[in-house]
Design a protein around this motif. Structure first.
Motif, PDB file in Angstrom:
ATOM      1  N   LEU A  89       0.965  -1.200  -0.034  1.00 37.51           N
ATOM      2  CA  LEU A  89      -0.011   0.075  -0.025  1.00 37.51           C
ATOM      3  C   LEU A  89       0.731   1.169   0.135  1.00 37.51           C
ATOM      4  O   LEU A  89       0.531   2.286  -0.800  1.00 37.51           O
ATOM      5  N   ALA A  90       2.040   1.269   0.744  1.00 42.17           N
ATOM      6  CA  ALA A  90       2.858   2.185   0.873  1.00 42.17           C
ATOM      7  C   ALA A  90       3.391   2.673  -0.646  1.00 42.17           C
ATOM      8  O   ALA A  90       3.451   3.887  -1.035  1.00 42.17           O
ATOM      9  N   TYR A  92       1.777   2.344  -3.397  1.00 39.34           N
ATOM     10  CA  TYR A  92       0.550   3.172  -4.159  1.00 39.34           C
ATOM     11  C   TYR A  92       0.433   4.590  -3.530  1.00 39.34           C
ATOM     12  O   TYR A  92       0.155   5.515  -4.122  1.00 39.34           O
ATOM     13  N   ARG A  93       0.834   4.784  -2.268  1.00 40.11           N
ATOM     14  CA  ARG A  93       0.858   5.998  -1.462  1.00 40.11           C
ATOM     15  C   ARG A  93       1.764   6.877  -2.072  1.00 40.11           C
ATOM     16  O   ARG A  93       1.571   8.175  -2.398  1.00 40.11           O
ATOM     17  N   GLU A  96       0.595   7.976  -5.508  1.00 42.04           N
ATOM     18  CA  GLU A  96      -0.372   9.035  -5.290  1.00 42.04           C
ATOM     19  C   GLU A  96       0.238  10.414  -5.048  1.00 42.04           C
ATOM     20  O   GLU A  96      -0.321  11.384  -5.593  1.00 42.04           O
ATOM     21  N   TRP A  97       1.299  10.417  -4.142  1.00 43.08           N
ATOM     22  CA  TRP A  97       2.000  11.726  -4.016  1.00 43.08           C
ATOM     23  C   TRP A  97       2.735  12.432  -5.181  1.00 43.08           C
ATOM     24  O   TRP A  97       2.540  13.403  -5.564  1.00 43.08           O
ATOM     25  N   TYR A 100       0.024  13.879  -7.717  1.00 48.01           N
ATOM     26  CA  TYR A 100      -0.437  14.799  -6.972  1.00 48.01           C
ATOM     27  C   TYR A 100       0.815  16.038  -7.161  1.00 48.01           C
ATOM     28  O   TYR A 100       0.241  17.092  -7.674  1.00 48.01           O
ATOM     29  N   ASN A 138      -1.017  17.589   5.415  1.00 49.08           N
ATOM     30  CA  ASN A 138      -0.933  16.087   5.426  1.00 49.08           C
ATOM     31  C   ASN A 138       0.618  15.921   5.585  1.00 49.08           C
ATOM     32  O   ASN A 138       0.864  14.573   5.678  1.00 49.08           O
ATOM     33  N   MET A 145       5.962  10.273   3.748  1.00 49.85           N
ATOM     34  CA  MET A 145       5.631   8.857   4.056  1.00 49.85           C
ATOM     35  C   MET A 145       5.926   8.350   5.543  1.00 49.85           C
ATOM     36  O   MET A 145       6.085   7.185   5.841  1.00 49.85           O
TER      37      MET A 145
END
Length: 199
Positions: A89-90, A92-93, A96-97, A100, A138, A145
């Motif tokens: 999952l990390a 894909y995080r 994601e960043w 963005y 965030n 991360m």
């Protein structure tokens, strides 16, 4: 491998990642206005897109787009843990960043760098204030991360460093300011910036 770069441009992020990973790169400076390499060659013959970064691999293949290049560089040295394991999952995080930063932050600077009309510039500053506020809200650890540097931090640091150059007020983002200061002290960041004549 050879990195085509312009000092302080978005190509700084793969340069930082390479330095953090301990990957030696041959550097070739590009003048983005006339699309010439430092030796006078036509950069569009190397990269038809005409912008940096571009990474020429050992076999001669060319890899473009900063997020793809920094992911590639991180995977050359997995022991450095600059990007999370594929499939986690990390991972894909981080993607994601990167998306963005690329689409919402980086692109919003365009009118400020390339002589946009006054209303375009005002709109760009408003968008950047919103986008950076999201990052500020965030950024709850030393890095995007968590407690450890990752490839997305190199890209964030690079685009954030443009704010002062184009008159984007950063005064309401104390966490981003602390992040940038922390990043600027990293050995890999300092090496990349020295190589590009930025410090």
């Amino acid at each position: 491998m050879k990195l085509f770069y312009a000092p302080g441009a978005c190509s700084l992020s793969p340069h930082i990642v390479a330095c953090e990973a301990g990957i030696e790169l041959e550097l070739c400076k590009v003048n983005l206005k006339d699309k010439k390499t430092e030796s006078g060659g036509d950069y569009t013959e190397i990269n038809p897109k005409g912008y940096v970064p571009a990474l020429q691999l050992e076999g001669g293949e060319l890899l473009t787009e900063g997020p793809a290049i920094i992911q590639f560089l991180a995977e050359q040295k997995p022991e450095k843990n600059l990007a999370p394991e594929y499939g986690s999952l990390a991972h894909y995080r981080v993607l994601e960043w990167l998306n963005y930063i690329s689409t919402e932050v980086h692109k919003a600077f365009v009118p400020l760098f390339w002589d946009g009309r006054d209303e375009e510039k005002a709109d760009a500053r408003e968008k950047l204030a919103e986008r950076f506020q999201y990052v500020e809200d965030n950024l709850n650890s030393d890095y995007l991360m968590g407690d450890d540097f990752c490839i997305a931090d190199a890209y964030l640091f690079t685009v954030y460093s443009w704010c002062d150059k184009v008159g984007v007020d950063t005064g309401s983002w104390p966490k981003l300011k602390a992040f940038a200061e922390r990043m600027s002290q990293r050995e890999g960041v300092q090496k990349a910036m020295k190589d590009e004549g930025l410090i």
